[in-house]
Design an enzyme around this catalytic site. Sequence first.
Site, short mmCIF file in Angstrom:
data_model
loop_
_atom_site.label_atom_id
_atom_site.label_comp_id
_atom_site.label_asym_id
_atom_site.label_seq_id
_atom_site.Cartn_x
_atom_site.Cartn_y
_atom_site.Cartn_z
N HIS A 146 0.83 -1.21 0.00
CA HIS A 146 0.00 0.00 0.00
C HIS A 146 0.86 1.26 0.00
CE1 HIS A 146 -4.01 1.84 1.08
NE2 HIS A 146 -3.18 2.85 1.28
N GLU A 147 1.82 1.31 0.91
CA GLU A 147 2.64 2.52 1.03
C GLU A 147 3.61 2.67 -0.14
OE1 GLU A 147 1.59 4.56 3.06
OE2 GLU A 147 0.38 3.22 4.29
N HIS A 150 2.21 4.80 -2.88
CA HIS A 150 2.43 6.24 -2.67
C HIS A 150 3.88 6.62 -2.95
CE1 HIS A 150 -1.57 6.34 -1.14
NE2 HIS A 150 -1.29 5.60 -0.08
#
Length: 264
Positions: A146-147, A150
């Site tokens: 998920h990170e 980003h």
Amino acid sequence: METSSQSKSNDEASNSDNSSNEKEQIKTTIESDEKNESGGFDLFPERKGERFSPTWSQVLLGYGKENLDRVNCEKRVLSVVEKFPLVKLMMSALEASGCPVDISRHVACEICDTTVTGGYDIENNQIVVCQNMCKMEGLVAGVLTHEMIHMFDHCKHNIDFSNIDHLACTEIRAANLTHCSFVTAVAQGDASPIRIAKAHQECVKTKAAYSVEAVKHVGIAEARRVVNKVFPHCYADLEPIGRRVRRNSVDEELAYKERRLYGY
């Protein structure tokens, strides 16, 4: 940032010298509707130089083994980057984009608030894995993937996390590629057996809107307006994973094998 409530239901470029901008350096991906007026720093105390010191009552509850927890967390991280296809895919994509990930430099295990499981520190270009919450490899893999979405958006597209449209877009992408499934959509109240076709989109919109609300401190109505505004383009952008990954399927392995089609 990944919240613990989110994990149970399945996660800048600013150089201004004023304190309000500094408080926005940690970009978070929050699924709950809790508002954090510090912009995320209070949820990651070690980012502020604080050290956890358990009270006697906390010691009785099993706290006081933070150094051991950190070592075990780091072991899980190392294991995950070797075994989990989406984590390996994201690391390959970041390297191909000119931003190779050095696990010892770009991933840190720390004690966090119990409402979160991880986050992305934009200022230091570092992913935080919450060692007190991420006790299983699957959870660590979810946080890292998920990170890293980003991190990838920051690296390849140089998005501006202080821009609410940019923030909404990267939140949509992370939810779209790594979080939402029919099970998650049902848990969030976005799906039912007669609304399967729209379930995934509504799940992504809900998750992204709560993230924008929490990070930018706007009302949920405004957050949803921004998410809806940028949704079509950002939802269609599947880079670098290339597909929406279904739970308990072969999608992760297929995405990893197909990464070469995207140059990763």
